[in-house]
Write a protein that holds these residues in place. Structure first.
Motif, PDB file in Angstrom:
ATOM      1  N   ASP A 401      29.222  43.811  26.756  1.00 46.33           N
ATOM      2  CA  ASP A 401      30.439  44.370  26.200  1.00 46.33           C
ATOM      3  C   ASP A 401      31.085  43.398  25.218  1.00 46.33           C
ATOM      4  O   ASP A 401      30.474  42.429  24.777  1.00 46.33           O
ATOM      5  CB  ASP A 401      31.402  44.708  27.340  1.00 46.33           C
ATOM      6  N   THR A 514      31.974  39.057  32.056  1.00 43.21           N
ATOM      7  CA  THR A 514      31.442  40.234  31.366  1.00 43.21           C
ATOM      8  C   THR A 514      31.297  41.405  32.328  1.00 43.21           C
ATOM      9  O   THR A 514      31.228  41.233  33.544  1.00 43.21           O
ATOM     10  CB  THR A 514      30.074  39.920  30.739  1.00 43.21           C
ATOM     11  N   ILE A 516      33.429  43.699  33.045  1.00 40.04           N
ATOM     12  CA  ILE A 516      34.629  44.098  33.773  1.00 40.04           C
ATOM     13  C   ILE A 516      35.711  44.454  32.761  1.00 40.04           C
ATOM     14  O   ILE A 516      35.609  44.170  31.574  1.00 40.04           O
ATOM     15  CB  ILE A 516      35.139  42.982  34.710  1.00 40.04           C
ATOM     16  N   SER A 517      36.779  45.077  33.243  1.00 38.55           N
ATOM     17  CA  SER A 517      37.950  45.303  32.402  1.00 38.55           C
ATOM     18  C   SER A 517      38.958  44.185  32.672  1.00 38.55           C
ATOM     19  O   SER A 517      38.898  43.507  33.700  1.00 38.55           O
ATOM     20  CB  SER A 517      38.568  46.668  32.722  1.00 38.55           C
ATOM     21  N   LYS A 518      39.846  43.966  31.744  1.00 40.12           N
ATOM     22  CA  LYS A 518      40.904  42.955  31.869  1.00 40.12           C
ATOM     23  C   LYS A 518      40.343  41.560  32.157  1.00 40.12           C
ATOM     24  O   LYS A 518      40.855  40.824  33.004  1.00 40.12           O
ATOM     25  CB  LYS A 518      41.894  43.360  32.967  1.00 40.12           C
ATOM     26  N   GLU A 519      39.287  41.194  31.443  1.00 36.15           N
ATOM     27  CA  GLU A 519      38.679  39.881  31.649  1.00 36.15           C
ATOM     28  C   GLU A 519      39.626  38.743  31.314  1.00 36.15           C
ATOM     29  O   GLU A 519      39.461  37.622  31.782  1.00 36.15           O
ATOM     30  CB  GLU A 519      37.395  39.756  30.817  1.00 36.15           C
ATOM     31  N   LYS A 549      41.876  53.636  27.882  1.00 29.10           N
ATOM     32  CA  LYS A 549      40.622  53.401  28.593  1.00 29.10           C
ATOM     33  C   LYS A 549      40.463  54.398  29.728  1.00 29.10           C
ATOM     34  O   LYS A 549      41.398  54.642  30.482  1.00 29.10           O
ATOM     35  CB  LYS A 549      40.579  51.972  29.140  1.00 29.10           C
ATOM     36  N   LYS A 551      39.646  55.670  33.232  1.00 31.16           N
ATOM     37  CA  LYS A 551      39.726  54.966  34.511  1.00 31.16           C
ATOM     38  C   LYS A 551      38.505  55.258  35.369  1.00 31.16           C
ATOM     39  O   LYS A 551      38.110  56.405  35.537  1.00 31.16           O
ATOM     40  CB  LYS A 551      41.002  55.362  35.257  1.00 31.16           C
ATOM     41  N   LYS A 555      34.703  50.686  39.003  1.00 29.74           N
ATOM     42  CA  LYS A 555      34.674  49.624  37.989  1.00 29.74           C
ATOM     43  C   LYS A 555      35.932  48.767  38.074  1.00 29.74           C
ATOM     44  O   LYS A 555      35.882  47.538  37.953  1.00 29.74           O
ATOM     45  CB  LYS A 555      34.559  50.259  36.605  1.00 29.74           C
ATOM     46  N   GLU A 556      37.080  49.427  38.300  1.00 34.79           N
ATOM     47  CA  GLU A 556      38.331  48.683  38.424  1.00 34.79           C
ATOM     48  C   GLU A 556      38.293  47.745  39.626  1.00 34.79           C
ATOM     49  O   GLU A 556      38.711  46.587  39.542  1.00 34.79           O
ATOM     50  CB  GLU A 556      39.516  49.643  38.563  1.00 34.79           C
ATOM     51  N   SER A 559      36.101  44.816  38.848  1.00 30.25           N
ATOM     52  CA  SER A 559      36.730  43.920  37.883  1.00 30.25           C
ATOM     53  C   SER A 559      37.759  43.020  38.559  1.00 30.25           C
ATOM     54  O   SER A 559      37.756  41.800  38.392  1.00 30.25           O
ATOM     55  CB  SER A 559      37.399  44.730  36.768  1.00 30.25           C
ATOM     56  N   HIS A 560      38.657  43.627  39.328  1.00 28.32           N
ATOM     57  CA  HIS A 560      39.717  42.834  39.962  1.00 28.32           C
ATOM     58  C   HIS A 560      39.149  41.908  41.027  1.00 28.32           C
ATOM     59  O   HIS A 560      39.654  40.798  41.231  1.00 28.32           O
ATOM     60  CB  HIS A 560      40.782  43.760  40.550  1.00 28.32           C
TER      61      HIS A 560
END
Length: 658
Positions: A401, A514, A516-519, A549, A551, A555-556, A559-560
């Motif tokens: 990404d 990499t 993930i969201s909100k890196e 984005k 949801k 994945k969220e 990421s967290h």
């Protein structure tokens, strides 16, 4: 008893010192109906002279002299092609055999007449055990008679009960010649046995483990002439990674075979074994300073393999997508002309370029000219209409990404400082020079600045400011600024809100997470916490377009969780309890809990399967109340004593019961 002629094939490369022991052990056999085919594989020492000397003394010794070194597999192939015996056995040039090995081969031919017959092997360990000889049960036969190709493949590759070494085995000549005739011309020097044996097992119909002869008939001499080193150089590691070619060749072979379903299963198992061997070396034997380079080598050779996702998770503790995003090859499509670079501006490009011209225009119109603009794209077609400017460097990074492309930018940057931008955003056209002046004058690791959501009013205001940068800033340590930023809630994490000293990033090996969201929620706290000197100017330098984005709860959560794990790792390695870092981790922890309540049962199972198995945690419910010093102290003591490497299932179990 019938006396069958046995062909012994011995590949030899630069082994004039030990080949004599090997040949003497064969010539002293109490069974005499044999031929020795010595294949000199392009040796540059006195090997050929030694072989010719033995050939003059005994007509049963035949020498094939290959002028170029091609590896053990092709040397064996050359020997098997001219063999005239009923059965063929292979001996390595620095090994020896018991005086009655050939006698027992002949006896077993008369008794079992199997396509493959497997005998006991012992190891003489010069590497760890001062030459002591001990039977190696993993190399020895299983006490079974197998009567189909499917059974042989299953026991060898799927269940791994039969070792793939060609040593200590005798093969029916017709089977051996057919198998070796199908082998490709490939000079790779590692993994040849596991690949060659696949063909031998496929063409064989019967296997016999000759276990009743309670004697070590083949002596594998391990470690002769080998230096005792636990680490491996990058050049040697690359040779191991080239084993990926066996996967490709085996699949090509299987395509042309009838009823190949079980053969393909065996190939899948073989590929996993070879890949995991490479992964084990990468994790355990490459020096720390070489690990990123080793990971890039691993990615280069295995990226196009047919391995499934589980093979990657087990091998490198993360998904193929994430691993390639970090370490996959970048191709420089256009290099910057000048070498004098103060600031590297890394811009990530997608296939859907909408506002890039305005973004690039703002960067290239800087009065400060000592910059390089690194455009990193997943597809070179996205950069085909870029204007000509000798400050622009274009890199194609196909994997992962935007975070992965930023990492590729870091690895290719040459500036003293680095700043990140998105293709659709806007950087004040006159700010870089002043930012650099502040950062360089104060010798800052990180200089933070403000960014705002992109609107036309914000753009007009930013352009009207003419690149001025406020003088009223204060120098902090990273710990001091983090305390101020997060306790007083005056800092918003962003990938685009700071200029960072490149040597600081590379020395600390800081990269974006990499996949993930909100890196930025992991990256920014790390660069802040570890900074020796940093500052924050109140000026708005960057305008960021808001993006919607889709949801995805799974994945969220992932990421967290990854962000949480990164922050806790930093917390554990710190020398003292640092409240803001713990608070930041607590925030991610609570988000994980909230998301987890919304997940389906299938998604909860997927969490365990997908998350890297090396990411391991231990904590208790009260640990995250930072207002309770005793709870924090217990938490710190627990994770420092037990370590972060606990099972991911503990996190899952804890959340499941909330």
């Amino acid at each position: 008893m019938n006396t069958h002629k046995i062909s012994i094939v011995i590949p030899v490369y630069n082994d004039g010192e030990f080949i004599k022991d090997c040949l003497e052990s064969v010539l002293l056999q109490n069974y005499k109906n044999f031929e020795i085919i010595c294949v000199n594989d392009g040796s540059t020492d006195n090997t050929l002279d030694v072989l010719n000397e033995y050939a003059k003394k005994d007509e049963r010794v035949i020498v094939i002299d290959k002028k170029v070194n091609e590896g053990t597999m092709l040397a064996r192939k050359s020997g098997a092609e001219i063999a005239t015996g009923s059965y063929i056995t292979f001996i390595d040039c620095d090994d020896v055999i018991a005086e009655d090995f050939l006698y027992y081969i002949n006896e077993s031919i008369n008794k079992y007449n199997a396509d493959i017959m497997h005998f006991n092997i012992a190891v003489q360990d010069f590497f760890h055990n001062n030459g002591k000889i001990e039977r190696k049960h993993s190399l020895c036969p299983i006490n079974k008679t197998l009567n189909s190709t499917k059974e042989i493949l299953r026991y060898t590759y799927l269940e791994r009960k039969i070792h793939t070494a060609l040593l200590g085995k005798a093969f029916r000549s017709e089977v051996c010649k057919k198998a070796f005739s199908q082998l490709p011309y490939e000079k790779n020097h590692v993994g040849e046995d596991v690949f060659s044996y696949l063909y031998l097992a496929y063409y064989a119909n019967t296997y016999k483990g000759v276990c009743e002869i309670d004697k070590d008939l083949y002596i594998y001499r391990y470690g002769l002439g080998v230096s005792n080193s636990e680490t491996m150089s990058l050049s040697k590691f690359e040779i191991y990674c080239k084993m990926s070619c066996w996967d490709k060749y085996a699949y090509e072979f299987a395509k042309n075979q009838p009823d190949n379903e079980y053969l393909i299963k065996a190939i899948e198992s073989m590929a996993k074994r070879l890949f995991h061997d490479c992964c084990s070396i990468y994790r355990r034997r490459t020096p720390k300073e070489n690990q990123r380079a080793a990971a890039a080598i691993l990615a280069k050779y295995w990226k196009d393999s047919n391995l499934d996702e589980d093979a990657w998770l087990v091998g490198v503790y993360e998904s193929k997508e994430r691993f390639l995003a970090k370490y996959g090859e970048s191709v420089v499509l256009k290099e910057r002309c000048s070498n004098d670079v103060k600031i590297s501006v890394v811009v990530t490009l997608s296939e859907d370029v909408k506002c890039f011209e305005k973004c690039l225009d703002g960067i290239l119109k800087q009065k400060f000219n000592d910059i390089e603009v690194i455009l990193v794209t997943a597809d070179k077609a996205a950069a085909k209409n870029i204007i000509e400017d000798d400050r622009i460097k274009i890199i194609e990074h196909k994997y992962g990404d935007a975070a992965a492309r930023r990492n590729a930018g870091i690895l290719n940057a040459r500036g003293e400082y680095i700043i990140f931008a998105d293709e659709n955003d806007f950087l004040n056209a006159e700010s870089l020079g002043r930012l650099y002046d502040v950062a360089a004058e104060e010798n800052l690791d990180v200089l933070f600045f403000e960014n705002r959501e992109y609107t036309e009013d914000a753009l007009n205001s930013l352009q009207a400011s003419a690149g001025s940068v406020a003088e009223n800033y204060k120098i902090y340590t990273g710990v001091e600024y983090m305390h101020l930023a997060y306790i007083k809630d005056i800092h918003k994490n962003s990938c685009y809100g700071q200029m960072i000293k490149l040597s600081y990033l590379k020395d600390k090996n800081f990269m974006f997470l990499t996949g993930i969201s909100k890196e930025e929620d992991a990256f920014v706290p790390l660069i802040m916490f570890n900074a020796g000197r940093c500052a924050k100017i109140p000026d708005v330098v960057y305008l960021q377009r808001k993006t919607e984005k889709t949801k995805n709860l799974l994945k969220e959560f992932e990421s967290h969780y990854m962000i949480y794990n990164t922050l806790i790792s930093a917390f554990i390695s710190s020398e003292y309890v640092f409240e803001p870092l713990l608070m930041t981790a607590e925030k991610e922890y609570n988000i994980c809990r909230r998301i987890h309540r919304k997940l389906s049962k299938n998604d909860k199972y997927e969490i365990i399967r997908r998350l890297p198995k090396d990411y391991k945690l231990i904590f208790e419910k009260s640990s995250f109340d930072h207002q309770k010093p005793n709870a924090v102290s217990r938490f710190v003591q627990c994770i420092r004593e037990q370590g972060i490497r606990y099972s991911i299932e503990l996190l899952f179990s804890m959340l499941k019961n909330r």
